[in-house]
Design a protein around this motif. Structure first.
Motif, PDB file in Angstrom:
ATOM      1  N   HIS A  77      41.622-102.938  42.717  1.00 60.61           N
ATOM      2  CA  HIS A  77      40.960-103.102  41.426  1.00 60.61           C
ATOM      3  C   HIS A  77      40.142-101.877  41.021  1.00 60.61           C
ATOM      4  O   HIS A  77      39.111-101.999  40.360  1.00 60.61           O
ATOM      5  N   VAL A  78      40.602-100.692  41.428  1.00 55.52           N
ATOM      6  CA  VAL A  78      39.926 -99.433  41.103  1.00 55.52           C
ATOM      7  C   VAL A  78      40.992 -98.444  40.661  1.00 55.52           C
ATOM      8  O   VAL A  78      42.105 -98.452  41.184  1.00 55.52           O
ATOM      9  N   ALA A  79      40.656 -97.597  39.702  1.00 58.12           N
ATOM     10  CA  ALA A  79      41.590 -96.558  39.282  1.00 58.12           C
ATOM     11  C   ALA A  79      41.857 -95.614  40.452  1.00 58.12           C
ATOM     12  O   ALA A  79      40.960 -95.309  41.239  1.00 58.12           O
ATOM     13  N   CYS A  80      43.074 -95.140  40.559  1.00 59.08           N
ATOM     14  CA  CYS A  80      43.467 -94.253  41.651  1.00 59.08           C
ATOM     15  C   CYS A  80      42.719 -92.928  41.521  1.00 59.08           C
ATOM     16  O   CYS A  80      42.780 -92.274  40.477  1.00 59.08           O
ATOM     17  N   PRO A  81      42.010 -92.492  42.570  1.00 60.45           N
ATOM     18  CA  PRO A  81      41.298 -91.214  42.475  1.00 60.45           C
ATOM     19  C   PRO A  81      42.242 -90.016  42.476  1.00 60.45           C
ATOM     20  O   PRO A  81      41.880 -88.942  42.003  1.00 60.45           O
ATOM     21  N   ALA A  82      43.470 -90.178  42.969  1.00 62.02           N
ATOM     22  CA  ALA A  82      44.408 -89.057  43.045  1.00 62.02           C
ATOM     23  C   ALA A  82      45.107 -88.804  41.707  1.00 62.02           C
ATOM     24  O   ALA A  82      45.196 -87.668  41.252  1.00 62.02           O
ATOM     25  N   CYS A  83      45.597 -89.876  41.057  1.00 61.26           N
ATOM     26  CA  CYS A  83      46.363 -89.683  39.819  1.00 61.26           C
ATOM     27  C   CYS A  83      45.648 -90.208  38.582  1.00 61.26           C
ATOM     28  O   CYS A  83      46.037 -89.892  37.461  1.00 61.26           O
ATOM     29  N   GLY A  84      44.626 -91.046  38.736  1.00 53.35           N
ATOM     30  CA  GLY A  84      43.862 -91.544  37.602  1.00 53.35           C
ATOM     31  C   GLY A  84      44.487 -92.716  36.876  1.00 53.35           C
ATOM     32  O   GLY A  84      44.079 -93.031  35.761  1.00 53.35           O
ATOM     33  N   GLN A  85      45.458 -93.396  37.462  1.00 52.66           N
ATOM     34  CA  GLN A  85      46.105 -94.523  36.804  1.00 52.66           C
ATOM     35  C   GLN A  85      45.566 -95.845  37.323  1.00 52.66           C
ATOM     36  O   GLN A  85      45.145 -95.955  38.476  1.00 52.66           O
ATOM     37  N   TYR A  86      45.565 -96.849  36.431  1.00 53.58           N
ATOM     38  CA  TYR A  86      45.189 -98.206  36.805  1.00 53.58           C
ATOM     39  C   TYR A  86      46.074 -99.167  36.022  1.00 53.58           C
ATOM     40  O   TYR A  86      46.169 -99.051  34.800  1.00 53.58           O
ATOM     41  N   ALA A  87      46.717-100.078  36.703  1.00 55.86           N
ATOM     42  CA  ALA A  87      47.614-101.077  36.097  1.00 55.86           C
ATOM     43  C   ALA A  87      48.698-100.414  35.249  1.00 55.86           C
ATOM     44  O   ALA A  87      49.043-100.879  34.167  1.00 55.86           O
ATOM     45  N   GLY A  88      49.227 -99.275  35.721  1.00 56.13           N
ATOM     46  CA  GLY A  88      50.343 -98.625  35.068  1.00 56.13           C
ATOM     47  C   GLY A  88      49.991 -97.756  33.881  1.00 56.13           C
ATOM     48  O   GLY A  88      50.881 -97.306  33.169  1.00 56.13           O
ATOM     49  N   ARG A  89      48.690 -97.514  33.620  1.00 56.27           N
ATOM     50  CA  ARG A  89      48.325 -96.636  32.504  1.00 56.27           C
ATOM     51  C   ARG A  89      47.256 -95.658  32.941  1.00 56.27           C
ATOM     52  O   ARG A  89      46.510 -95.905  33.878  1.00 56.27           O
ATOM     53  N   GLN A  90      47.194 -94.532  32.256  1.00 60.58           N
ATOM     54  CA  GLN A  90      46.264 -93.465  32.581  1.00 60.58           C
ATOM     55  C   GLN A  90      44.874 -93.848  32.052  1.00 60.58           C
ATOM     56  O   GLN A  90      44.701 -94.029  30.856  1.00 60.58           O
ATOM     57  N   VAL A  91      43.885 -93.961  32.943  1.00 61.82           N
ATOM     58  CA  VAL A  91      42.542 -94.349  32.525  1.00 61.82           C
ATOM     59  C   VAL A  91      41.487 -93.302  32.894  1.00 61.82           C
ATOM     60  O   VAL A  91      40.384 -93.356  32.397  1.00 61.82           O
ATOM     61  N   ALA A  92      41.823 -92.379  33.791  1.00 56.27           N
ATOM     62  CA  ALA A  92      40.859 -91.369  34.214  1.00 56.27           C
ATOM     63  C   ALA A  92      41.580 -90.058  34.492  1.00 56.27           C
ATOM     64  O   ALA A  92      42.795 -90.027  34.700  1.00 56.27           O
ATOM     65  N   GLN A  93      40.834 -88.983  34.490  1.00 57.10           N
ATOM     66  CA  GLN A  93      41.404 -87.687  34.836  1.00 57.10           C
ATOM     67  C   GLN A  93      41.562 -87.593  36.350  1.00 57.10           C
ATOM     68  O   GLN A  93      40.657 -87.984  37.091  1.00 57.10           O
ATOM     69  N   PRO A  94      42.698 -87.109  36.841  1.00 55.18           N
ATOM     70  CA  PRO A  94      42.857 -86.978  38.283  1.00 55.18           C
ATOM     71  C   PRO A  94      41.873 -85.977  38.860  1.00 55.18           C
ATOM     72  O   PRO A  94      41.503 -85.007  38.209  1.00 55.18           O
ATOM     73  N   ALA A  95      41.461 -86.255  40.082  1.00 53.57           N
ATOM     74  CA  ALA A  95      40.478 -85.370  40.739  1.00 53.57           C
ATOM     75  C   ALA A  95      41.122 -84.156  41.346  1.00 53.57           C
ATOM     76  O   ALA A  95      42.238 -84.069  41.656  1.00 53.57           O
TER      77      ALA A  95
END
Length: 60
Positions: free
Chosen positions: A42-60
Motif C-alpha cells: 500500500h505504498v508507492a514504489c520507491p524505485a519506479c514511482g508507480q502505485y496501482a498501475g499508475r505513475q504517482v511519484a518521481q522515481p528516486a
C-alpha cells in the motif's frame, strides 16, 4: 473512572511495556513488470514511482 490505589513500580511498568513488539515490514513485488523491486504494501514504489498501475511519484 478507575484510579490505581498505588503507584506501579518501575519494574512492573517495564515488564508490561516489554510486550509491545513491532513486526517486520511485509514486502511485496512491485506490480510494474519492468521494475519488480520489493516495496512495502500500500505504498508507492520507491524505485519506479508507480502505485496501482499508475505513475504517482518521481522515481528516486
Amino acid at each position: 473512572m478507575a484510579v490505581p490505589k498505588r503507584k506501579m513500580s518501575r519494574s512492573n511498568t517495564r515488564a508490561r511495556r516489554s510486550q509491545w513488539k513491532t513486526s517486520a515490514v511485509h514486502l511485496v513485488a512491485c506490480q510494474n513488470k519492468a521494475c519488480r523491486q520489493p516495496k512495502p504494501q500500500h505504498v508507492a514504489c520507491p524505485a519506479c514511482g508507480q502505485y496501482a498501475g499508475r505513475q504517482v511519484a518521481q522515481p528516486a
